[in-house]
Each structure stands twice: as structure tokens, then as C-alpha cells.
Design an enzyme around this catalytic site. Sequence first.
Site: not given
Ligand SMILES: Nc1nc2c(c(=O)[nH]1)N=C([C@H](O)[C@H](O)COP(=O)(O)OP(=O)(O)OP(=O)(O)O)CN2
Ligand SMILES: [Zn+2]
Length: 124
Positions: A23, A67, A114
Site C-alpha cells: 500500500c 481520477h 475500498e
Molecule cells: N483502516 C484502514 N486500513 C487500510 C486502509 C485504509 O484506508 N484504512 N487502506 C489500505 C490500502 O489502501 C490498501 O491498498 C488496501 O488494503 P486491503 O483492503 O487490505 O486490500 P488488499 O487488496 O491488499 O487486501 P486483500 O483482501 O487481502 O487482497 C490498507 N489498510
Molecule cells: Zn490503497
Amino acid sequence: MYRLTVKGSFSAAHRLPDHPSPCSRLHGHNWEVAVTVIGEELGPDGMLLDFAVLKQILREVLAKLDHQYLNELPPFGKEFPPTAENLARYIYHEVAARLASYSAVTLQEVRVGESPSAWVVYTP
Ligand SMILES: Nc1nc2c(c(=O)[nH]1)N=C([C@H](O)[C@H](O)COP(=O)(O)OP(=O)(O)OP(=O)(O)O)CN2
Ligand SMILES: [Zn+2]
């Protein structure tokens, strides 16, 4: 009590420089956003607030994020990184300001996802 929710989305890039994971590198998400207002009294049209009004407000707010590279878009930056939490708080205040003239409703919460498996809800 009535509770009314509309949804929107935006696509943008960000990085979380201090996060000990991939990330920290530049990547993007399609953020899903839901805003919820509450109120007690319906207007003569039988509505708390026209869905179209709230959708238009949300579209306006999300258009500023769409964007963009969020890390370089005020108010985000090192002190206010573009996490889901901070995005939810930012969107809350932007929507609340635009709802100020709609006295029958109070903005209750903003939800920012997300991905389908990870989201945050901000309530002040
Ligand atoms: N509390 C938060 N935790 C995380 C955030 C956030 O905004 N608040 N953001 C991120 C990163 O943006 C990351 O890109 C996203 O992580 P995640 O949701 O874990 O996505 P993955 O695709 O890596 O997860 P998997 O479901 O394990 O593939 C991180 N944490
Ligand atoms: Zn992210």
C-alpha cells in the site's frame, strides 16, 4: 424517524507512504461511498429529501476526487493521508456543508469502501 441513503463512487490513485505493505506504493481503488441522512418530518411531497438532491450533492463532492492522485490533492497529504477513514471524514464535511440549507435533514454518516470486503463508517 426516517433514514435515507444514496450511493456513489469514484476512482482515484493513492499511496500510504508509512504503511508497511505494498500500500506504500502507488495504486488505485474504485471507492464506493454511501451517505445517510436522517430526519423526522416529511415535506408535503411525502419525502424526507428527494434522492435526486442528495445524489447530485454526492456527485459534486466525488467529482473533486475522481481520477485524482489523492496524496497531492488538498486537504490530503502527509498529515492527512488519503485513507478510507480520512476520505470518509472529508466527504462528510463537504456533503454537510451542501446540506446546510435543507433544515429537515441531518447528515448521519458517510461510509467509504475500498473494496467489497473493507469499509469505514464516519459519524462525527
Ligand atoms: N483502516 C484502514 N486500513 C487500510 C486502509 C485504509 O484506508 N484504512 N487502506 C489500505 C490500502 O489502501 C490498501 O491498498 C488496501 O488494503 P486491503 O483492503 O487490505 O486490500 P488488499 O487488496 O491488499 O487486501 P486483500 O483482501 O487481502 O487482497 C490498507 N489498510
Ligand atoms: Zn490503497
